[in-house]
Design an enzyme around this catalytic site. Structure first.
Site, PDB file in Angstrom:
ATOM      1  N   ASP A 190      -5.123   3.855  -0.056  1.00 20.49           N
ATOM      2  CA  ASP A 190      -6.292   4.111   0.794  1.00 20.49           C
ATOM      3  C   ASP A 190      -6.654   5.591   0.736  1.00 20.49           C
ATOM      4  O   ASP A 190      -5.849   6.447   1.116  1.00 20.49           O
ATOM      5  CB  ASP A 190      -5.962   3.696   2.233  1.00 20.49           C
ATOM      6  CG  ASP A 190      -7.182   3.630   3.138  1.00 20.49           C
ATOM      7  OD1 ASP A 190      -8.247   4.159   2.744  1.00 20.49           O
ATOM      8  OD2 ASP A 190      -7.067   3.053   4.236  1.00 20.49           O
ATOM      9  N   HIS A 233      -9.312   6.751   2.329  1.00 23.67           N
ATOM     10  CA  HIS A 233      -9.858   6.988   3.675  1.00 23.67           C
ATOM     11  C   HIS A 233     -11.097   7.886   3.667  1.00 23.67           C
ATOM     12  O   HIS A 233     -11.184   8.859   4.425  1.00 23.67           O
ATOM     13  CB  HIS A 233      -8.774   7.540   4.621  1.00 23.67           C
ATOM     14  CG  HIS A 233      -8.713   6.790   5.928  1.00 23.67           C
ATOM     15  ND1 HIS A 233      -9.074   7.359   7.116  1.00 23.67           N
ATOM     16  CD2 HIS A 233      -8.365   5.520   6.217  1.00 23.67           C
ATOM     17  CE1 HIS A 233      -8.927   6.456   8.102  1.00 23.67           C
ATOM     18  NE2 HIS A 233      -8.501   5.337   7.578  1.00 23.67           N
ATOM     19  N   GLU A 264      -4.771  -7.499   4.528  1.00 25.36           N
ATOM     20  CA  GLU A 264      -3.899  -6.440   5.044  1.00 25.36           C
ATOM     21  C   GLU A 264      -3.094  -6.970   6.228  1.00 25.36           C
ATOM     22  O   GLU A 264      -3.616  -7.696   7.071  1.00 25.36           O
ATOM     23  CB  GLU A 264      -4.763  -5.254   5.500  1.00 25.36           C
ATOM     24  CG  GLU A 264      -3.954  -4.070   6.001  1.00 25.36           C
ATOM     25  CD  GLU A 264      -4.856  -2.888   6.393  1.00 25.36           C
ATOM     26  OE1 GLU A 264      -6.070  -3.090   6.574  1.00 25.36           O
ATOM     27  OE2 GLU A 264      -4.329  -1.766   6.504  1.00 25.36           O
ATOM     28  N   GLU A 300      -9.047   2.214  -2.104  1.00 25.69           N
ATOM     29  CA  GLU A 300      -9.856   1.820  -0.945  1.00 25.69           C
ATOM     30  C   GLU A 300     -10.623   3.004  -0.380  1.00 25.69           C
ATOM     31  O   GLU A 300     -10.073   4.115  -0.322  1.00 25.69           O
ATOM     32  CB  GLU A 300      -8.883   1.265   0.097  1.00 25.69           C
ATOM     33  CG  GLU A 300      -9.504   0.980   1.440  1.00 25.69           C
ATOM     34  CD  GLU A 300      -8.439   0.597   2.470  1.00 25.69           C
ATOM     35  OE1 GLU A 300      -7.304   0.216   2.089  1.00 25.69           O
ATOM     36  OE2 GLU A 300      -8.744   0.694   3.661  1.00 25.69           O
ATOM     37  N   ARG A 319       0.861  -1.187   0.000  1.00 27.46           N
ATOM     38  CA  ARG A 319       0.000   0.000   0.000  1.00 27.46           C
ATOM     39  C   ARG A 319       0.891   1.229   0.000  1.00 27.46           C
ATOM     40  O   ARG A 319       1.867   1.295   0.754  1.00 27.46           O
ATOM     41  CB  ARG A 319      -0.859  -0.033   1.264  1.00 27.46           C
ATOM     42  CG  ARG A 319      -1.907   1.037   1.318  1.00 27.46           C
ATOM     43  CD  ARG A 319      -2.663   0.985   2.635  1.00 27.46           C
ATOM     44  NE  ARG A 319      -2.125   1.957   3.558  1.00 27.46           N
ATOM     45  CZ  ARG A 319      -2.834   2.527   4.548  1.00 27.46           C
ATOM     46  NH1 ARG A 319      -4.086   2.177   4.748  1.00 27.46           N
ATOM     47  NH2 ARG A 319      -2.293   3.399   5.338  1.00 27.46           N
ATOM     48  N   GLU A 351     -14.152  -1.500   5.640  1.00 29.02           N
ATOM     49  CA  GLU A 351     -13.567  -1.726   6.977  1.00 29.02           C
ATOM     50  C   GLU A 351     -14.438  -1.151   8.089  1.00 29.02           C
ATOM     51  O   GLU A 351     -14.351  -1.602   9.220  1.00 29.02           O
ATOM     52  CB  GLU A 351     -12.139  -1.173   7.058  1.00 29.02           C
ATOM     53  CG  GLU A 351     -12.053   0.326   6.971  1.00 29.02           C
ATOM     54  CD  GLU A 351     -10.622   0.845   6.993  1.00 29.02           C
ATOM     55  OE1 GLU A 351      -9.763   0.231   6.344  1.00 29.02           O
ATOM     56  OE2 GLU A 351     -10.379   1.856   7.665  1.00 29.02           O
ATOM     57  N   ARG A 375     -13.842  -5.222   2.485  1.00 31.61           N
ATOM     58  CA  ARG A 375     -12.813  -5.066   3.519  1.00 31.61           C
ATOM     59  C   ARG A 375     -13.309  -5.333   4.935  1.00 31.61           C
ATOM     60  O   ARG A 375     -12.623  -5.030   5.917  1.00 31.61           O
ATOM     61  CB  ARG A 375     -12.234  -3.641   3.434  1.00 31.61           C
ATOM     62  CG  ARG A 375     -11.581  -3.404   2.137  1.00 31.61           C
ATOM     63  CD  ARG A 375     -10.212  -2.830   2.140  1.00 31.61           C
ATOM     64  NE  ARG A 375      -9.718  -2.166   3.292  1.00 31.61           N
ATOM     65  CZ  ARG A 375      -8.706  -2.618   4.034  1.00 31.61           C
ATOM     66  NH1 ARG A 375      -8.117  -3.763   3.717  1.00 31.61           N
ATOM     67  NH2 ARG A 375      -8.284  -1.934   5.072  1.00 31.61           N
ATOM     68  N   TYR A 404      -3.182  11.395   6.322  1.00 30.65           N
ATOM     69  CA  TYR A 404      -3.508  10.035   6.793  1.00 30.65           C
ATOM     70  C   TYR A 404      -2.527   9.032   6.181  1.00 30.65           C
ATOM     71  O   TYR A 404      -2.183   9.112   4.999  1.00 30.65           O
ATOM     72  CB  TYR A 404      -4.942   9.639   6.371  1.00 30.65           C
ATOM     73  CG  TYR A 404      -5.100   8.141   6.432  1.00 30.65           C
ATOM     74  CD1 TYR A 404      -5.351   7.516   7.636  1.00 30.65           C
ATOM     75  CD2 TYR A 404      -4.878   7.348   5.304  1.00 30.65           C
ATOM     76  CE1 TYR A 404      -5.408   6.131   7.723  1.00 30.65           C
ATOM     77  CE2 TYR A 404      -4.930   5.970   5.378  1.00 30.65           C
ATOM     78  CZ  TYR A 404      -5.200   5.367   6.592  1.00 30.65           C
ATOM     79  OH  TYR A 404      -5.220   4.003   6.670  1.00 30.65           O
ATOM     80  N   TRP A 461     -12.210  11.728   8.352  1.00 33.04           N
ATOM     81  CA  TRP A 461     -10.812  11.318   8.584  1.00 33.04           C
ATOM     82  C   TRP A 461     -10.648   9.947   8.038  1.00 33.04           C
ATOM     83  O   TRP A 461     -10.215   9.399   7.314  1.00 33.04           O
ATOM     84  CB  TRP A 461     -10.464  11.284  10.075  1.00 33.04           C
ATOM     85  CG  TRP A 461      -9.050  10.803  10.256  1.00 33.04           C
ATOM     86  CD1 TRP A 461      -7.902  11.508   9.991  1.00 33.04           C
ATOM     87  CD2 TRP A 461      -8.608   9.496  10.681  1.00 33.04           C
ATOM     88  NE1 TRP A 461      -6.800  10.733  10.224  1.00 33.04           N
ATOM     89  CE2 TRP A 461      -7.190   9.504  10.636  1.00 33.04           C
ATOM     90  CE3 TRP A 461      -9.283   8.327  11.075  1.00 33.04           C
ATOM     91  CZ2 TRP A 461      -6.425   8.398  10.998  1.00 33.04           C
ATOM     92  CZ3 TRP A 461      -8.533   7.226  11.420  1.00 33.04           C
ATOM     93  CH2 TRP A 461      -7.111   7.248  11.386  1.00 33.04           C
TER      94      TRP A 461
HETATM   95  C1  GCO Z   1      -6.548   0.611   7.022  1.00 32.43           C
HETATM   96  C2  GCO Z   1      -7.402   1.476   7.859  1.00 32.43           C
HETATM   97  C3  GCO Z   1      -6.843   1.826   9.185  1.00 32.43           C
HETATM   98  C4  GCO Z   1      -7.888   2.584  10.004  1.00 32.43           C
HETATM   99  C5  GCO Z   1      -7.818   2.174  11.431  1.00 32.43           C
HETATM  100  C6  GCO Z   1      -8.823   2.905  12.294  1.00 32.43           C
HETATM  101  O1  GCO Z   1      -6.845   0.550   5.847  1.00 32.43           O
HETATM  102  O2  GCO Z   1      -5.647  -0.015   7.546  1.00 32.43           O
HETATM  103  O3  GCO Z   1      -7.906   2.552   7.146  1.00 32.43           O
HETATM  104  O4  GCO Z   1      -5.658   2.507   9.026  1.00 32.43           O
HETATM  105  O5  GCO Z   1      -7.683   3.948   9.887  1.00 32.43           O
HETATM  106  O6  GCO Z   1      -7.992   0.802  11.517  1.00 32.43           O
HETATM  107  O7  GCO Z   1      -8.783   2.432  13.593  1.00 32.43           O
HETATM  108 MG    MG Z   2      -8.430   1.712   5.263  1.00 35.36          MG
END
Ligand code: GCO
Ligand code: MG
Length: 403
Positions: free
Chosen positions: A211, A213, A340, A237, A147, A263, A284, A159, A403
């Site tokens: 990612d 995010h 991951e 992602e 990544r 996620e 995810r 991030y 975020w």
């Molecule tokens: C990822 C995720 C994490 C999250 C985290 C939040 O793809 O690994 O985005 O980085 O930000 O798990 O607690």
């Molecule tokens: Mg993520």
């Protein structure tokens, strides 16, 4: 056999983890990950006050019945707190079932469908040259997939980029959340240049992931997907906030870049539209936050019908117990995509002794009975819980952003 005790231990060996420990009348112990990063105590309370008293006296072999009892019995359904709590119970019961049978959990799930589980690591950089060095390190370790995240010029914090002081890239603050900054237009111009530089240096043999995010609007995400097509990402992602499933119709209409999301989603119903309308390529959702092995297995089976593969969340805030459980499931399902793997910082290994292995970019859960992770409660007691918040993000004009 009966469950004789169920308790939650919250510990902070490097970062906070909540672990459910279930004991049986046969002297077996099962563990489940109950960690919800930044909201750990909410799940601990849900379990301690509302779930543990229901577990004592139950037959630990009745995993599906216990799942339904806790899910339907609560009346209030889904949501990260409840689904993480149920996941912890489910995972601990699979651990016990494996130990009862003397078999690793993956054997109970139908046996291995592959020799190893391809994992991706997290390369990052405060600028592009630093990111290139980071990618080189992962390739040296044998990773087949990486990544890539680089600091966006002009933003105070980005991030996914570590501050370089040994801290994990998600700085958790004790008192008030840290604040990051963001402007989508700058990012959209910058991201393709990052991919271009990484492809130029390393070629196309390595899988590259990225990612976003949750930060873009649907049409911005569509533009990003199109712009990245020449660099053939493995996926982008969370291009838009995950809860808006219909956003993916817009992105899908414009780009062939593979899409991953999920996620922060916690049930099969949260991904029903995404999967059945074939709006994504990778899902995810994780063992830890999506109701455990039993529920995630159903979700993956739905994905199999529609050509959607797994790509489970495995950040460092999911404990080694969750990682082991993920590897057992990953090894068995036909539609596995990628897993991951961020690893766990010291001293987590003093508390969680895991038997999974990494070889040349692939992981294996090992052949110990159950999940293969021992949880050392005495060691856990040495690392008390520390209040922590995840960061908050603002646009340059001060508006709170995802975020
Ligand atoms: C990822 C995720 C994490 C999250 C985290 C939040 O793809 O690994 O985005 O980085 O930000 O798990 O607690
Ligand atoms: Mg993520």
């Amino acid at each position: 056999m009966k469950i004789t005790d169920a308790r939650v231990v919250v510990t902070s060996p490097g970062r906070n983890y909540a672990t459910l420990v279930v004991e049986t009348s046969d002297g077996l112990v099962g563990v489940g990950d109950a960690t919800l990063n930044g909201r750990e105590l909410a799940v601990a309370t849900y379990l301690r006050d509302h779930v543990c008293p229901l577990l004592v006296g139950r037959d630990p072999a009745r995993i599906e019945d216990t799942w339904q009892y806790l899910y339907k019995g609560a009346y209030w359904r889904r949501g990260p707190v409840a689904m993480t709590a149920i996941a912890a119970v489910d995972t601990a019961l699979w651990d016990i079932k494996g130990k009862t049978a003397g078999l690793p959990v993956y054997e109970l799930l139908g046996g291995a469908s592959r020799d190893g589980v391809m994992v991706y690591g997290h390369a990052d950089g405060r600028d592009v040259p630093e990111l290139l060095d980071s990618v080189a390190e992962y390739l040296q370790l044998g990773y087949k997939a990486v990544r890539i995240q680089a600091a966006v010029p002009g933003m105070a914090k980005t991030y996914g980029v570590s501050t370089g002081d040994g801290q994990v890239y998600e700085p958790a603050n004790a008192h008030l959340p840290e604040e990051g900054s963001w402007e989508s237009s700058t990012y959209l111009d910058f991201a393709p240049t990052v991919f271009e530089a990484v492809r130029e240096r390393f070629g196309f043999a390595v899988h590259l992931l990225h990612d976003v995010h949750h930060r873009l609007t649907p049409i911005e995400a569509a533009r990003l997907g199109k712009a990245l097509e020449p660099y053939r990402p493995f996926w982008i992602e969370d291009a838009t906030p995950a809860e808006d499933q219909s956003a993916f119709r817009v992105i899908r209409a414009h780009t062939t870049t593979p899409l991953a999301v999920g996620e922060v989603l916690t049930s099969i119903w949260d991904v029903q539209t995404l999967i059945t309308e074939r709006l994504i390529d990778y899902v995810r959702t994780s063992v830890a936050h999506t109701g455990g092995i039993s529920h995630l297995r159903k979700l993956y089976a739905l994905g199999e019908l529609y050509g959607v593969r797994s790509g489970a969340h495995g950040a460092g805030d999911l404990s080694p117990v969750a990682h082991a459980a993920a590897l057992h499931l990953d090894l068995t399902i036909p539609n596995f995509g990628i897993q991951e793997y961020m690893g766990h910082r010291d001293p987590a290994a003093e508390v969680f002794r895991s038997s999974y292995t990494f070889t040349d970019g692939y992981m294996h859960p090992g052949n110990a009975p159950g999940l293969g992770v021992e949880f050392d409660e005495a060691a856990a007691a040495r690392f008390p819980y520390q209040p922590r918040y995840l960061p908050v993000n603002r646009r340059l004009d001060g508006t709170v952003h995802d975020w």
